[in-house]
Design a protein around this motif. Structure first.
Motif, PDB file in Angstrom:
ATOM      1  N   MET A  66       8.121  -8.956 -24.369  1.00  0.00           N
ATOM      2  CA  MET A  66       8.682 -10.267 -24.489  1.00  0.00           C
ATOM      3  C   MET A  66       9.400 -10.418 -22.981  1.00  0.00           C
ATOM      4  SD  MET A  66       9.955 -10.349 -28.470  1.00  0.00           S
ATOM      5  CE  MET A  66      10.910 -11.880 -28.152  1.00  0.00           C
ATOM      6  N   ALA A  67      10.358  -9.456 -22.700  1.00  0.00           N
ATOM      7  CA  ALA A  67      11.130  -9.831 -21.616  1.00  0.00           C
ATOM      8  C   ALA A  67      10.150 -10.272 -20.279  1.00  0.00           C
ATOM      9  CB  ALA A  67      11.780  -8.517 -21.167  1.00  0.00           C
ATOM     10  N   ARG A  68       9.085  -9.700 -20.212  1.00  0.00           N
ATOM     11  CA  ARG A  68       8.033 -10.158 -19.266  1.00  0.00           C
ATOM     12  C   ARG A  68       7.244 -11.766 -19.836  1.00  0.00           C
ATOM     13  NH1 ARG A  68       5.071  -4.767 -16.868  1.00  0.00           N
ATOM     14  NH2 ARG A  68       4.861  -6.293 -15.378  1.00  0.00           N
ATOM     15  N   LYS A  69       7.576 -11.839 -20.988  1.00  0.00           N
ATOM     16  CA  LYS A  69       6.927 -13.324 -21.509  1.00  0.00           C
ATOM     17  C   LYS A  69       5.325 -13.094 -21.551  1.00  0.00           C
ATOM     18  CE  LYS A  69      10.217 -16.376 -19.582  1.00  0.00           C
ATOM     19  NZ  LYS A  69      11.340 -15.657 -20.137  1.00  0.00           N
ATOM     20  N   TYR A  70       4.996 -11.841 -22.054  1.00  0.00           N
ATOM     21  CA  TYR A  70       3.652 -11.675 -22.283  1.00  0.00           C
ATOM     22  C   TYR A  70       3.390 -11.731 -23.774  1.00  0.00           C
ATOM     23  CZ  TYR A  70       3.112  -9.416 -17.552  1.00  0.00           C
ATOM     24  OH  TYR A  70       2.879  -9.404 -16.368  1.00  0.00           O
ATOM     25  N   VAL A  71       4.352 -11.644 -24.675  1.00  0.00           N
ATOM     26  CA  VAL A  71       4.379 -11.623 -26.087  1.00  0.00           C
ATOM     27  C   VAL A  71       5.143 -12.696 -26.637  1.00  0.00           C
ATOM     28  CG1 VAL A  71       2.936  -9.470 -26.232  1.00  0.00           C
ATOM     29  CG2 VAL A  71       5.509  -9.929 -26.719  1.00  0.00           C
ATOM     30  N   ALA A  72       5.075 -13.246 -27.405  1.00  0.00           N
ATOM     31  CA  ALA A  72       6.022 -13.917 -28.490  1.00  0.00           C
ATOM     32  C   ALA A  72       6.082 -13.555 -29.808  1.00  0.00           C
ATOM     33  CB  ALA A  72       5.711 -15.481 -28.382  1.00  0.00           C
ATOM     34  N   ARG A  73       7.549 -13.374 -30.351  1.00  0.00           N
ATOM     35  CA  ARG A  73       7.666 -12.854 -31.797  1.00  0.00           C
ATOM     36  C   ARG A  73       8.175 -14.066 -32.564  1.00  0.00           C
ATOM     37  NH1 ARG A  73      10.732  -7.534 -31.643  1.00  0.00           N
ATOM     38  NH2 ARG A  73      12.133  -9.136 -30.497  1.00  0.00           N
ATOM     39  N   GLU A  74       7.654 -14.403 -33.747  1.00  0.00           N
ATOM     40  CA  GLU A  74       8.064 -15.529 -34.542  1.00  0.00           C
ATOM     41  C   GLU A  74       8.211 -14.847 -35.939  1.00  0.00           C
ATOM     42  OE1 GLU A  74       4.425 -18.036 -35.773  1.00  0.00           O
ATOM     43  OE2 GLU A  74       4.852 -17.977 -33.708  1.00  0.00           O
TER      44      GLU A  74
END
Length: 153
Positions: A90-98
């Motif tokens: 997430m810090a690298r903006k490769y995944v999103a969590r919702e």
């Protein structure tokens, strides 16, 4: 007794069962060597760990997303390990969590468009590395033998 006979090669001094044991140990060692080299290359070329690559691969195969628990099960690691990996991705903006609909304690994780692009680039290179590292293997013989082993399951 099966496995106690000498190999077809008259010069072979070891019983077949010992040769098979030695082959098993070599297979394990080869896996370690290949995995270590892939880990090093992922780290050096993409600043990525093998677990991060594995998570991204699982998410790429499941574009609708996965819960943290399903990721944990798919990768056979603890929820805590998956959480740390997801946080770094997430810090690298490769995944999103919702948040999961109807349950704020559960999350769905998906690759972002940037994560999908990155994964495809890394996966292409990974495939090339595996091809290179496995180039010493006679494919038809190995696939035939390993296929017979897998069919015993």
């Amino acid at each position: 007794m099966a496995g106690e006979t000498k190999a077809a090669n008259p010069g072979a001094a070891r019983p077949v069962r010992k040769q098979r044991l030695r082959l098993w140990i070599r297979l394990l060692r080869a896996r370690q060597v290949i995995e270590a080299e892939l880990r090093k290359r992922l780290r050096d070329r993409f600043d990525m760990t093998m677990p991060q690559f594995d998570v991204m691969a699982a998410l790429e195969r499941n574009p609708e997303g996965m819960t943290m628990s399903s990721l944990s099960e798919a990768l056979m690691v603890s929820n805590g390990n998956v959480t740390g990996i997801i946080d770094r991705l997430m810090a690298r903006k490769y995944v999103a969590r919702e948040a999961f609909a109807g349950d704020r304690r559960r999350f769905i994780v998906r690759l972002t468009p940037a994560g999908l692009d990155q994964f495809r680039s890394v996966a292409t290179q990974h495939e090339s590395w595996v091809d290179e590292l496995m180039s010493v293997v006679e494919i038809d013989q190995a696939e035939n033998a390993l296929g017979k082993l897998a069919a015993r399951r």
